[in-house]
Design a protein around this motif. Structure first.
Motif, PDB file in Angstrom:
ATOM      1  N   SER A   1       0.809  -1.217   0.000  1.00  0.00           N
ATOM      2  CA  SER A   1       0.000   0.000   0.000  1.00  0.00           C
ATOM      3  C   SER A   1       0.846   1.273   0.000  1.00  0.00           C
ATOM      4  CB  SER A   1      -0.933   0.003   1.219  1.00  0.00           C
ATOM      5  OG  SER A   1      -0.220  -0.184   2.424  1.00  0.00           O
ATOM      6  N   ARG A   2       2.152   1.145   0.292  1.00  0.00           N
ATOM      7  CA  ARG A   2       2.985   2.357   0.298  1.00  0.00           C
ATOM      8  C   ARG A   2       4.451   1.993   0.140  1.00  0.00           C
ATOM      9  NH1 ARG A   2       2.819   7.145   4.923  1.00  0.00           N
ATOM     10  NH2 ARG A   2       4.041   8.683   3.757  1.00  0.00           N
TER      11      ARG A   2
ATOM     12  N   GLU B   1       9.805  -0.733  -7.381  1.00  0.00           N
ATOM     13  CA  GLU B   1       8.702  -1.673  -7.631  1.00  0.00           C
ATOM     14  C   GLU B   1       8.762  -2.776  -6.579  1.00  0.00           C
ATOM     15  OE1 GLU B   1       8.223  -5.140 -10.814  1.00  0.00           O
ATOM     16  OE2 GLU B   1       7.946  -3.145 -11.728  1.00  0.00           O
TER      17      GLU B   1
ATOM     18  N   ASN C   1      -3.317  -7.140  -7.957  1.00  0.00           N
ATOM     19  CA  ASN C   1      -2.875  -5.896  -7.319  1.00  0.00           C
ATOM     20  C   ASN C   1      -1.717  -6.112  -6.354  1.00  0.00           C
ATOM     21  OD1 ASN C   1      -4.251  -7.269  -5.359  1.00  0.00           O
ATOM     22  ND2 ASN C   1      -5.500  -5.531  -4.669  1.00  0.00           N
TER      23      ASN C   1
ATOM     24  N   ARG D   1       3.261  -2.796  -6.630  1.00  0.00           N
ATOM     25  CA  ARG D   1       3.156  -1.336  -6.581  1.00  0.00           C
ATOM     26  C   ARG D   1       4.421  -0.735  -7.176  1.00  0.00           C
ATOM     27  NH1 ARG D   1       0.082   2.284  -3.665  1.00  0.00           N
ATOM     28  NH2 ARG D   1       0.966   4.382  -3.480  1.00  0.00           N
TER      29      ARG D   1
ATOM     30  N   GLN E   1       6.458   2.975  -7.863  1.00  0.00           N
ATOM     31  CA  GLN E   1       6.454   4.351  -7.354  1.00  0.00           C
ATOM     32  C   GLN E   1       7.816   4.998  -7.571  1.00  0.00           C
ATOM     33  OE1 GLN E   1       4.404   4.691  -3.593  1.00  0.00           O
ATOM     34  NE2 GLN E   1       5.787   6.313  -2.913  1.00  0.00           N
TER      35      GLN E   1
END
Length: 287
Positions: A173-174, A259, A275, A278, A280
């Motif tokens: 999530s982060r 990643e 999902n 992630r 960023q």
């Protein structure tokens, strides 16, 4: 002198006098109670709710004669019936109804909490979203023996947390940089079910993989990232610092494309399987 010596004996100071010894003993009928069951979840399949049946009695200070040092000992016999009672959780769908009797005879010599026995009730996992449910275990006076206890708290409640036999949903999530250029990840179980224990296997469990600027940047098992197994609770998150003491996994100054993928090897069956990754951008500033 007798009174003084008696109190010295209580305090453990009368070591050379042949005097009666003061001690605690049981008095009256023990009070029998049943504990609430440990909260269980149906998200991991069939489990067990355990109720402990206990007896406690009040002590009284007595003085034993010299020739009867064990005068405080008493024998108790317990004979306690039990049965499950449906509530919002209903047998046989949510749990298996049980009934029976616990019997125990025990000798005690002072204040004590007596374990009469444990009642185990099978709890069933299901695929329904039902919310938190409850059922109870009720005690009664047993038959076939002279029960020396009185029922004081005869109802124990079991709480079933709904795992929906629900499936977990693992995601990163982060991603952030802390203390300059150390990578910190927040992992979340966004599903309605808990992450199974098999995902925490030290050699065959789920894998968390990191990539930086297109290159592999280390990986570890879920057990290393979540040793307390927080993600076994739906909705929970865990924060993990990415190898802060490994020099070759420290980022250089500048902008990086990061990643992170959780459960890269698809050990966990999830409600959403698309999902887990992630990506960023993060800027590393060295001081």
């Amino acid at each position: 002198m007798k009174c003084i010596t008696s109190w010295l004996a209580i305090l453990g100071l009368a070591t050379s006098f042949a005097t009666p010894s003061a001690t605690f003993a049981a008095t009256g009928a023990p009070r029998i109670a049943v504990t609430d069951a440990t909260t269980v979840s149906d998200g991991g399949g069939d489990q067990v709710a355990r109720f402990d049946v206990l007896a406690v009695y009040d002590p009284v200070l007595i003085t034993c004669p010299i020739d009867q040092p064990d005068c405080n000992r008493r024998q108790f016999s317990f004979c306690v019936g039990y049965r499950t009672v449906s509530g919002s959780a209903v047998a046989p769908g949510d749990f298996t109804a049980v009934d029976g009797q616990l019997s125990r005879t025990v000798v005690v010599d002072g204040p004590d909490l007596i374990d009469i026995g444990t009642v185990e009730v099978p709890v069933h996992g299901d695929a329904l979203v039902e919310g938190t449910e409850h059922f109870s275990l009720q005690l009664s006076n047993g038959v076939g023996c002279a029960n020396q206890g009185s029922l004081s708290d005869p109802v124990g409640e079991a709480t079933i947390v709904d795992g929906a036999f629900g499936r977990p949903d693992l995601l990163v999530s982060r991603i952030e940089l802390v203390d300059g250029c150390e990578i910190q990840l927040t992992l979340t179980n966004a599903g309605t079910g808990g992450v199974p224990e098999s995902a925490y296997h030290p050699t065959a469990g789920a894998v968390l993989q990191m990539r930086a600027d297109g290159a592999a940047w280390g990986g570890l098992r879920l057990l290393g990232a979540d040793p307390s197994r927080l993600l076994q609770t739906p909705g929970a998150s865990v924060v993990h610092r990415w190898f802060p003491d490994t020099p070759n996994l420290q980022l250089s100054a500048g902008l990086h494309q990061l990643e992170a993928t959780i459960d890269q090897n698809n050990v966990v069956v999830e409600s959403i399987e698309t999902n887990n990754t992630r990506r960023q951008r993060a800027s590393c500033v060295l001081h």
